[in-house]
Write a protein that holds these residues in place. Sequence first.
Motif, short mmCIF file in Angstrom:
data_model
loop_
_atom_site.label_atom_id
_atom_site.label_comp_id
_atom_site.label_asym_id
_atom_site.label_seq_id
_atom_site.Cartn_x
_atom_site.Cartn_y
_atom_site.Cartn_z
N TRP A 1 31.36 -18.11 7.99
CA TRP A 1 31.35 -18.84 6.72
C TRP A 1 31.04 -20.29 7.02
O TRP A 1 31.71 -20.92 7.83
N ASN A 2 30.05 -20.82 6.37
CA ASN A 2 29.72 -22.22 6.53
C ASN A 2 30.35 -22.98 5.38
O ASN A 2 29.82 -23.01 4.28
N LEU A 3 31.51 -23.56 5.62
CA LEU A 3 32.27 -24.23 4.57
C LEU A 3 32.08 -25.74 4.59
O LEU A 3 32.81 -26.46 3.93
N GLN B 1 23.15 -21.43 2.01
CA GLN B 1 22.65 -20.06 2.17
C GLN B 1 22.30 -19.42 0.84
O GLN B 1 21.83 -18.29 0.82
N GLU C 1 28.30 -20.61 -1.29
CA GLU C 1 27.68 -21.17 -0.10
C GLU C 1 26.33 -21.75 -0.51
O GLU C 1 25.36 -21.03 -0.70
N LYS C 2 26.31 -23.06 -0.67
CA LYS C 2 25.15 -23.74 -1.24
C LYS C 2 23.92 -23.65 -0.35
O LYS C 2 22.83 -23.36 -0.83
#
Length: 113
Positions: free
Chosen positions: A96-98, A42, A39-40
């Motif tokens: 999840w932030n994808l 975060q 997760e770039k």
Amino acid sequence: MTERFCCMVMRIHIDCNGCYRKVRRALLDIKELETHLIEKRQCRVSVCGRFNPRDVAIKIRKKTNRRVEILEVQELNINDEQSHEEKPLMIGSNTWNLESHQTQIETCLTCSY
């Protein structure tokens, strides 16, 4: 015989795409890992597999030359009888932030050398 399946969440500072590639390359080189998620935004990296969490964190630290902070470790014991059944895994938070954002194109100072 009991195998230990671990899921670990780490914080690794990722400034630019070069940092992201460096961390990704280090994760792909570690044979014990089965899956990983970077997760770039975060600055979090989640990995799952059969490994010792401390050893994996040290390997990533040596390969990337970045500080690795272990946030959470979840261990599951899988017996021979239950190895054919799939168990749900909960890693860290449920959000999840994808999304892939390419806003930082320039490289940071540590990746530019």
